[in-house]
Design a protein around this motif. Sequence first.
Motif, PDB file in Angstrom:
ATOM      1  N   PRO A 340      12.683  31.942  -3.370  1.00 32.31           N
ATOM      2  CA  PRO A 340      11.996  32.637  -4.231  1.00 32.31           C
ATOM      3  C   PRO A 340      10.795  32.095  -4.704  1.00 32.31           C
ATOM      4  O   PRO A 340      10.549  31.738  -5.875  1.00 32.31           O
ATOM      5  N   ALA A 341       9.581  32.514  -3.937  1.00 33.06           N
ATOM      6  CA  ALA A 341       8.317  32.002  -4.156  1.00 33.06           C
ATOM      7  C   ALA A 341       7.581  32.995  -4.956  1.00 33.06           C
ATOM      8  O   ALA A 341       7.782  34.231  -5.060  1.00 33.06           O
ATOM      9  N   TYR A 342       6.443  32.298  -5.717  1.00 37.95           N
ATOM     10  CA  TYR A 342       5.741  32.994  -6.742  1.00 37.95           C
ATOM     11  C   TYR A 342       4.102  32.786  -6.230  1.00 37.95           C
ATOM     12  O   TYR A 342       4.057  31.412  -6.339  1.00 37.95           O
ATOM     13  N   GLY A 343       3.311  33.528  -6.384  1.00 34.84           N
ATOM     14  CA  GLY A 343       2.193  33.155  -5.929  1.00 34.84           C
ATOM     15  C   GLY A 343       1.107  33.853  -6.909  1.00 34.84           C
ATOM     16  O   GLY A 343       1.153  34.741  -7.809  1.00 34.84           O
ATOM     17  N   ALA A 344      -0.196  33.452  -6.835  1.00 37.05           N
ATOM     18  CA  ALA A 344      -1.230  33.988  -7.548  1.00 37.05           C
ATOM     19  C   ALA A 344      -2.769  33.716  -6.916  1.00 37.05           C
ATOM     20  O   ALA A 344      -2.713  32.688  -6.120  1.00 37.05           O
ATOM     21  N   GLY A 345      -3.448  34.481  -7.161  1.00 40.14           N
ATOM     22  CA  GLY A 345      -5.210  34.361  -6.578  1.00 40.14           C
ATOM     23  C   GLY A 345      -5.961  33.584  -7.452  1.00 40.14           C
ATOM     24  O   GLY A 345      -5.740  34.051  -8.610  1.00 40.14           O
ATOM     25  N   LEU A 346      -6.730  32.941  -6.899  1.00 40.98           N
ATOM     26  CA  LEU A 346      -7.543  31.996  -7.872  1.00 40.98           C
ATOM     27  C   LEU A 346      -8.935  32.156  -7.346  1.00 40.98           C
ATOM     28  O   LEU A 346      -9.289  32.101  -6.259  1.00 40.98           O
ATOM     29  N   ALA A 347      -9.936  32.196  -8.376  1.00 41.42           N
ATOM     30  CA  ALA A 347     -11.436  32.114  -8.302  1.00 41.42           C
ATOM     31  C   ALA A 347     -11.615  30.617  -8.121  1.00 41.42           C
ATOM     32  O   ALA A 347     -12.684  30.137  -7.701  1.00 41.42           O
ATOM     33  N   GLU A 348     -10.822  29.858  -8.983  1.00 44.67           N
ATOM     34  CA  GLU A 348     -11.225  28.354  -9.203  1.00 44.67           C
ATOM     35  C   GLU A 348     -10.062  27.632  -9.333  1.00 44.67           C
ATOM     36  O   GLU A 348      -8.869  28.076  -9.604  1.00 44.67           O
ATOM     37  N   LEU A 349      -9.951  26.209  -9.029  1.00 42.50           N
ATOM     38  CA  LEU A 349      -8.976  25.528  -9.138  1.00 42.50           C
ATOM     39  C   LEU A 349      -9.432  24.309 -10.472  1.00 42.50           C
ATOM     40  O   LEU A 349     -10.399  23.864 -10.319  1.00 42.50           O
ATOM     41  N   VAL A 350      -8.618  24.354 -11.616  1.00 41.06           N
ATOM     42  CA  VAL A 350      -8.562  23.620 -12.910  1.00 41.06           C
ATOM     43  C   VAL A 350      -7.750  22.493 -12.661  1.00 41.06           C
ATOM     44  O   VAL A 350      -6.752  22.311 -12.672  1.00 41.06           O
ATOM     45  N   PRO A 351      -8.592  21.099 -12.767  1.00 45.91           N
ATOM     46  CA  PRO A 351      -7.622  19.792 -12.635  1.00 45.91           C
ATOM     47  C   PRO A 351      -6.647  19.988 -13.717  1.00 45.91           C
ATOM     48  O   PRO A 351      -5.433  19.256 -13.170  1.00 45.91           O
ATOM     49  N   SER A 352      -6.656  20.085 -15.055  1.00 43.77           N
ATOM     50  CA  SER A 352      -5.613  19.871 -15.724  1.00 43.77           C
ATOM     51  C   SER A 352      -4.481  20.902 -15.477  1.00 43.77           C
ATOM     52  O   SER A 352      -3.346  20.620 -15.867  1.00 43.77           O
ATOM     53  N   THR A 353      -4.874  22.203 -14.944  1.00 44.55           N
ATOM     54  CA  THR A 353      -3.678  22.895 -14.632  1.00 44.55           C
ATOM     55  C   THR A 353      -2.900  22.329 -13.376  1.00 44.55           C
ATOM     56  O   THR A 353      -1.448  22.285 -13.338  1.00 44.55           O
ATOM     57  N   TRP A 354      -3.572  21.803 -12.511  1.00 49.21           N
ATOM     58  CA  TRP A 354      -2.854  21.061 -11.261  1.00 49.21           C
ATOM     59  C   TRP A 354      -2.133  20.003 -11.783  1.00 49.21           C
ATOM     60  O   TRP A 354      -0.810  19.688 -11.252  1.00 49.21           O
ATOM     61  N   ARG A 355      -2.588  19.482 -12.717  1.00 48.15           N
ATOM     62  CA  ARG A 355      -1.812  18.254 -13.501  1.00 48.15           C
ATOM     63  C   ARG A 355      -0.441  18.714 -14.232  1.00 48.15           C
ATOM     64  O   ARG A 355       0.905  18.214 -13.837  1.00 48.15           O
ATOM     65  N   SER A 394      -8.428  48.832   1.736  1.00 54.95           N
ATOM     66  CA  SER A 394      -7.590  48.858   0.548  1.00 54.95           C
ATOM     67  C   SER A 394      -7.201  47.604   0.004  1.00 54.95           C
ATOM     68  O   SER A 394      -6.564  47.604  -1.004  1.00 54.95           O
ATOM     69  N   TYR A 395      -7.344  46.364   0.651  1.00 57.84           N
ATOM     70  CA  TYR A 395      -7.324  45.119   0.219  1.00 57.84           C
ATOM     71  C   TYR A 395      -8.151  45.035  -1.123  1.00 57.84           C
ATOM     72  O   TYR A 395      -9.326  45.127  -0.933  1.00 57.84           O
ATOM     73  N   PRO A 396      -7.782  44.637  -2.505  1.00 55.11           N
ATOM     74  CA  PRO A 396      -8.413  44.890  -3.556  1.00 55.11           C
ATOM     75  C   PRO A 396      -9.473  43.632  -4.041  1.00 55.11           C
ATOM     76  O   PRO A 396     -10.162  43.612  -4.911  1.00 55.11           O
ATOM     77  N   TRP A 397      -9.176  42.197  -3.452  1.00 54.12           N
ATOM     78  CA  TRP A 397      -9.555  41.347  -4.054  1.00 54.12           C
ATOM     79  C   TRP A 397     -10.695  40.410  -3.462  1.00 54.12           C
ATOM     80  O   TRP A 397     -10.676  39.316  -3.704  1.00 54.12           O
ATOM     81  N   ASN A 404      -5.765  31.137  -2.295  1.00 54.88           N
ATOM     82  CA  ASN A 404      -4.231  31.831  -2.579  1.00 54.88           C
ATOM     83  C   ASN A 404      -3.106  30.728  -2.909  1.00 54.88           C
ATOM     84  O   ASN A 404      -3.009  29.924  -2.082  1.00 54.88           O
ATOM     85  N   ALA A 405      -2.564  30.603  -3.854  1.00 56.13           N
ATOM     86  CA  ALA A 405      -1.544  29.737  -4.145  1.00 56.13           C
ATOM     87  C   ALA A 405      -0.075  30.218  -4.435  1.00 56.13           C
ATOM     88  O   ALA A 405      -0.132  31.387  -4.569  1.00 56.13           O
ATOM     89  N   TYR A 443      -2.701  38.456  -3.952  1.00 50.60           N
ATOM     90  CA  TYR A 443      -2.692  38.607  -2.679  1.00 50.60           C
ATOM     91  C   TYR A 443      -1.272  39.206  -2.321  1.00 50.60           C
ATOM     92  O   TYR A 443      -0.267  38.512  -2.528  1.00 50.60           O
ATOM     93  N   ILE A 444      -1.147  40.570  -1.677  1.00 50.91           N
ATOM     94  CA  ILE A 444       0.133  40.869  -1.488  1.00 50.91           C
ATOM     95  C   ILE A 444       1.067  40.264  -0.721  1.00 50.91           C
ATOM     96  O   ILE A 444       2.435  40.299  -1.077  1.00 50.91           O
TER      97      ILE A 444
END
Length: 483
Positions: A340-355, A394-397, A404-405, A443-444
């Motif tokens: 059951p995978a969950y994804g998100a589109g990112l404009a940037e990578l934040v080090p503290s988030t990845w920790r 119609s791809y919106p982003w 894509n994470a 991303y769909i």
Amino acid sequence: MFFNNLTIFQYCLLLLPGTTFATQISPRSCSNCSCVVAEKLGPKLSPGASFSFSTTAAPRWSEFDAPDPGLIVDVATESDVQITVQYCNENNITFLAQNGGHGWGQTFHLSLEGLLINLSGLNSTTFNAAKTEATIQGGALVRGVVDAAYSNGAQIPTGNCNCVGALGAILGGGFGRLMGLYGLGVDNLLALNVVTANGTQIKVTPETETDLWWALRGAGPNFGIVTSAVITSYPVSSAENGAWVGSFVFSETQIEEVVEAISALDLLPEMAVFLYYAISDGSPVVLVSGSYAGANNSDGPNAFASITALGPEVEQAAWEPFNEVNAAGDSFCVKGGYKPAYGAGLAELVPSTWRSIWNEFVDFVAINGTTASTVMVDCYPMEKSRSLPDSSSSYPWRSTINCNAAAIPWYDDASLNAAAVSFGKTVRSLWFETSGTPGDETYINYAVGDESYSVVYGDNLATLESLKSIWDPLKRFDQFFPL
């Protein structure tokens, strides 16, 4: 068709010891009278078509909330798809077209009364004489397309996972390691052969059915079954038809500096970079992979020098022909189990988030049976894609997402479902909180289905809904993020 002198209905009965023609048949053997459906539909199809009554004949990558059809039609021609859709419409049968079966969205609701159109028999990739155009059938996998392109001295922008359906990935937007050079997959499409909701087979191009052309390229599963597509291909010499690929393993103490280094990379058109949390030799590790398309030279090592300067614990790098570049991800192709995978589109990578995500990952994979799980993100140079306006498909982003994470729990014990969903949602929330995008964007092809549809369709949602009422007013295509 392929039961010789037995009717399909009689064959189904033979599968059930002790049944007679007067005996009621179980739902699996005759869901929506699936045996009768097969008997009636069979003579209409091409000689190469066949039927299956078990989902093991067309397995999906994840069994979590997977479609569970009573009948599978293994089509052999593009006309078989049209005929099957027409039959389903005439008999009010729910249907779903499937290729690789990797879409992990949890919006599928195909049940025993439904029919699965298995496209895997439509798997050819052919080229024009100049190798500047390729025709990809709807059942071709990424591996087949890449192999065909390589053997023809060309490249086609595809996804990065060999076992994924090539056109399914492209129609969602089409991210891949060649997009810095050639743009999104949807930007390279030239024509689409489509079976529409009313069972008509039409050719859709930028000059014909302009609105449908726009809608299919980003929201394709809502508007038709693409049985084949013409796409731009790019002739390249043998020396250039490959990429430098490097893989670097870091300790968890280096997470922040690794994420910072990835964020600071100047992603040239030839590049793509990937970050994974995974289990190696029984322990969680941080893995960075980078690729640099082109001839075998020093460009790749130079481009990723800031990554290697961090001092990885393990370092492997080599130039590979392009038909081998995706091979490192083949372990990802194992079908079955729960994911059951969950994804998100990112404009940037934040080090503290990845920790924080690392901490969540370590806690989850400590559960017995979860060690195949991973957290991943892939980032690309976006300049080529952004040379076209947001309105071009119609791809919106196009203007906002750089990476894509996805958090992918992977296990075989269904009792872990609740823990896996909690893990996936927690990680996704951490990404959304620090994504750097104007709002939540996904991303769909990486979405799960519990999101607001504005998260996957963006500002295009209203227009897509309007077009849906024109092209599919009865909502025949209602399985994958249905409008």
